[in-house]
Design a protein around this motif. Structure first.
Motif, PDB file in Angstrom:
ATOM      1  N   ALA A 176      30.845  30.207  47.397  1.00  0.00           N
ATOM      2  CA  ALA A 176      31.895  30.989  46.710  1.00  0.00           C
ATOM      3  C   ALA A 176      31.183  32.162  45.888  1.00  0.00           C
ATOM      4  CB  ALA A 176      32.643  30.019  45.805  1.00  0.00           C
ATOM      5  N   ARG A 177      32.105  33.335  45.789  1.00  0.00           N
ATOM      6  CA  ARG A 177      31.501  34.356  45.061  1.00  0.00           C
ATOM      7  C   ARG A 177      32.685  34.554  44.016  1.00  0.00           C
ATOM      8  NH1 ARG A 177      29.940  38.193  49.966  1.00  0.00           N
ATOM      9  NH2 ARG A 177      28.157  37.022  51.002  1.00  0.00           N
ATOM     10  N   GLY A 178      32.192  34.754  42.701  1.00  0.00           N
ATOM     11  CA  GLY A 178      33.307  34.824  41.875  1.00  0.00           C
ATOM     12  C   GLY A 178      32.821  35.407  40.482  1.00  0.00           C
ATOM     13  N   VAL A 179      33.494  35.510  39.438  1.00  0.00           N
ATOM     14  CA  VAL A 179      33.214  36.181  38.420  1.00  0.00           C
ATOM     15  C   VAL A 179      32.326  35.022  37.501  1.00  0.00           C
ATOM     16  CG1 VAL A 179      33.950  36.737  35.976  1.00  0.00           C
ATOM     17  CG2 VAL A 179      35.284  37.178  38.047  1.00  0.00           C
ATOM     18  N   PRO A 180      31.077  35.376  37.016  1.00  0.00           N
ATOM     19  CA  PRO A 180      30.081  34.440  36.693  1.00  0.00           C
ATOM     20  C   PRO A 180      30.578  33.874  35.256  1.00  0.00           C
ATOM     21  CG  PRO A 180      29.449  36.542  36.233  1.00  0.00           C
ATOM     22  CD  PRO A 180      30.673  36.632  37.278  1.00  0.00           C
ATOM     23  N   VAL A 181      30.215  32.697  34.564  1.00  0.00           N
ATOM     24  CA  VAL A 181      30.610  32.119  33.355  1.00  0.00           C
ATOM     25  C   VAL A 181      30.191  33.089  32.366  1.00  0.00           C
ATOM     26  CG1 VAL A 181      30.188  30.081  31.734  1.00  0.00           C
ATOM     27  CG2 VAL A 181      30.673  29.756  34.391  1.00  0.00           C
ATOM     28  N   GLY A 182      31.016  33.444  31.371  1.00  0.00           N
ATOM     29  CA  GLY A 182      30.651  34.294  30.283  1.00  0.00           C
ATOM     30  C   GLY A 182      30.800  35.731  30.604  1.00  0.00           C
ATOM     31  N   GLY A 183      31.245  36.007  31.822  1.00  0.00           N
ATOM     32  CA  GLY A 183      31.339  37.322  32.174  1.00  0.00           C
ATOM     33  C   GLY A 183      32.674  37.862  31.848  1.00  0.00           C
ATOM     34  N   GLU A 184      32.679  39.161  31.451  1.00  0.00           N
ATOM     35  CA  GLU A 184      34.089  40.008  31.137  1.00  0.00           C
ATOM     36  C   GLU A 184      34.652  40.635  32.513  1.00  0.00           C
ATOM     37  OE1 GLU A 184      35.598  39.916  28.517  1.00  0.00           O
ATOM     38  OE2 GLU A 184      34.063  39.022  27.031  1.00  0.00           O
ATOM     39  N   LEU A 185      35.747  40.597  32.738  1.00  0.00           N
ATOM     40  CA  LEU A 185      36.566  41.278  34.097  1.00  0.00           C
ATOM     41  C   LEU A 185      36.333  42.720  34.038  1.00  0.00           C
ATOM     42  CD1 LEU A 185      39.791  39.414  34.539  1.00  0.00           C
ATOM     43  CD2 LEU A 185      37.676  38.925  35.564  1.00  0.00           C
ATOM     44  N   GLU A 186      36.345  43.414  32.764  1.00  0.00           N
ATOM     45  CA  GLU A 186      36.068  44.847  32.930  1.00  0.00           C
ATOM     46  C   GLU A 186      34.613  45.206  33.267  1.00  0.00           C
ATOM     47  OE1 GLU A 186      35.696  46.857  29.120  1.00  0.00           O
ATOM     48  OE2 GLU A 186      36.010  44.924  28.016  1.00  0.00           O
ATOM     49  N   PHE A 187      33.579  44.393  33.206  1.00  0.00           N
ATOM     50  CA  PHE A 187      32.364  44.591  33.818  1.00  0.00           C
ATOM     51  C   PHE A 187      31.924  44.234  35.129  1.00  0.00           C
ATOM     52  CE2 PHE A 187      32.035  44.440  28.997  1.00  0.00           C
ATOM     53  CZ  PHE A 187      32.089  45.902  28.761  1.00  0.00           C
ATOM     54  N   THR A 192      33.474  41.994  44.028  1.00  0.00           N
ATOM     55  CA  THR A 192      33.201  40.405  43.107  1.00  0.00           C
ATOM     56  C   THR A 192      34.580  40.036  42.625  1.00  0.00           C
ATOM     57  OG1 THR A 192      31.012  40.733  42.864  1.00  0.00           O
ATOM     58  CG2 THR A 192      32.087  38.922  41.847  1.00  0.00           C
ATOM     59  N   LEU A 193      35.335  40.986  42.234  1.00  0.00           N
ATOM     60  CA  LEU A 193      36.811  40.388  41.366  1.00  0.00           C
ATOM     61  C   LEU A 193      37.745  40.314  42.442  1.00  0.00           C
ATOM     62  CD1 LEU A 193      38.113  39.972  38.706  1.00  0.00           C
ATOM     63  CD2 LEU A 193      38.647  42.516  38.733  1.00  0.00           C
ATOM     64  N   GLY A 194      37.612  41.145  43.312  1.00  0.00           N
ATOM     65  CA  GLY A 194      38.988  40.909  44.547  1.00  0.00           C
ATOM     66  C   GLY A 194      38.714  39.757  45.230  1.00  0.00           C
ATOM     67  N   ARG A 195      37.184  39.621  45.643  1.00  0.00           N
ATOM     68  CA  ARG A 195      36.861  38.170  46.356  1.00  0.00           C
ATOM     69  C   ARG A 195      37.400  36.985  45.405  1.00  0.00           C
ATOM     70  NH1 ARG A 195      31.262  39.756  48.936  1.00  0.00           N
ATOM     71  NH2 ARG A 195      32.068  40.638  51.048  1.00  0.00           N
ATOM     72  N   SER A 196      37.035  37.278  44.166  1.00  0.00           N
ATOM     73  CA  SER A 196      37.593  36.033  43.308  1.00  0.00           C
ATOM     74  C   SER A 196      39.121  35.768  43.462  1.00  0.00           C
ATOM     75  CB  SER A 196      37.136  36.287  41.814  1.00  0.00           C
ATOM     76  OG  SER A 196      35.806  36.715  41.679  1.00  0.00           O
ATOM     77  N   ILE A 197      39.795  36.528  43.454  1.00  0.00           N
ATOM     78  CA  ILE A 197      41.352  36.765  43.567  1.00  0.00           C
ATOM     79  C   ILE A 197      41.448  36.103  44.809  1.00  0.00           C
ATOM     80  CG2 ILE A 197      43.417  37.858  43.434  1.00  0.00           C
ATOM     81  CD1 ILE A 197      42.211  39.798  41.398  1.00  0.00           C
ATOM     82  N   LEU A 198      41.040  36.587  46.079  1.00  0.00           N
ATOM     83  CA  LEU A 198      41.446  36.044  47.369  1.00  0.00           C
ATOM     84  C   LEU A 198      40.996  34.710  47.534  1.00  0.00           C
ATOM     85  CD1 LEU A 198      40.386  39.151  49.619  1.00  0.00           C
ATOM     86  CD2 LEU A 198      42.782  38.296  48.772  1.00  0.00           C
ATOM     87  N   THR A 199      39.843  34.142  46.937  1.00  0.00           N
ATOM     88  CA  THR A 199      39.354  32.820  47.004  1.00  0.00           C
ATOM     89  C   THR A 199      39.818  31.947  46.107  1.00  0.00           C
ATOM     90  OG1 THR A 199      37.290  33.299  46.136  1.00  0.00           O
ATOM     91  CG2 THR A 199      37.594  33.494  48.663  1.00  0.00           C
ATOM     92  N   ARG A 200      40.891  32.315  45.124  1.00  0.00           N
ATOM     93  CA  ARG A 200      41.220  31.503  43.996  1.00  0.00           C
ATOM     94  C   ARG A 200      41.446  30.234  44.390  1.00  0.00           C
ATOM     95  NH1 ARG A 200      45.102  34.664  45.814  1.00  0.00           N
ATOM     96  NH2 ARG A 200      47.286  33.862  46.111  1.00  0.00           N
TER      97      ARG A 200
END
Length: 206
Positions: A176-187, A192-200
């Motif tokens: 899985a590829r997604g937003v890391p723990v502690g990461g801010e969406l704006e950065f 990565t953000l798009g894949r995180s949404i698609l593989t929610r």
């Protein structure tokens, strides 16, 4: 840089050839070695010689090993039906440090990169395909996990592998590829953000 001894100069020159170590750091290390017992320097030198002369590669997964077959491939405690495909040896170490994976590995030795002149023939692909072949003397492989870099080269390699592995009927998955723990969406980068949404996944409070 002036040295009080040719021996120190030689030591500094050799140590500074290591990545990330400049002449000043090499000098500090050399002076530190001089303050230690001679047995310490002898043990260090022997460890480096053994590292270079006795370390080999596993004939099965191409991971570093002291023996023809590494301790992971030969362990009866590992799940031999699952193989995690990685780019290089540091990836094996990173996954092992999570203590969450109990299957086997396959080190490709790189990823497909036409710009760098690296094609499928330069990687350990044929040996991976052989590992998926049905053999009555071993447990059949039921899943291949593609744990490759989230780059264009990594995606190209994953696509190529999936096409080559499809006829085997083995289940092919990817990490899985997604937003890391502690990461801010704006950065977070858009891919990565798009894949995180698609593989929610489903949200659970349990």
């Amino acid at each position: 840089m002036n040295f009080p001894s040719k021996l120190i100069e030689d030591a500094v020159n050799e140590i500074s050839k290591l990545p990330g170590i400049g002449k000043k750091t090499a000098l500090r290390l050399s002076l530190h070695l001089l303050k230690q017992d001679q047995s310490f320097a002898t043990s260090l030198a022997q460890a480096i010689i053994d590292l270079r002369t006795r370390t080999t590669y596993c004939t099965v997964c191409h991971n570093l090993s002291d023996t023809p077959v590494c301790s992971i491939c030969s362990s009866p405690k590992r799940d031999h039906s699952v193989i995690c495909v990685v780019e290089d040896i540091p990836d094996v170490l990173a996954i092992e440090n999570t203590a969450q994976y109990t299957g086997l590995y396959h080190v490709l030795g790189g990823v497909i990169s036409p710009m760098q002149g690296i094609g499928p023939d330069n990687l350990h692909l044929d040996s991976l395909l052989r590992r998926t072949e049905v053999d009555s003397n071993k447990e059949p492989v039921r899943e291949i996990i593609l744990a490759l870099p989230a780059t264009m080269e990594g995606d190209t390699t994953a696509f190529y592998l999936s096409r080559k592995l499809k006829p085997t009927g083995v289940k092919i998955t990817t990490i899985a590829r997604g937003v890391p723990v502690g990461g801010e969406l704006e950065f977070t980068d858009e891919i990565t953000l798009g894949r995180s949404i698609l593989t929610r996944t489903n949200y659970s409070t349990e």
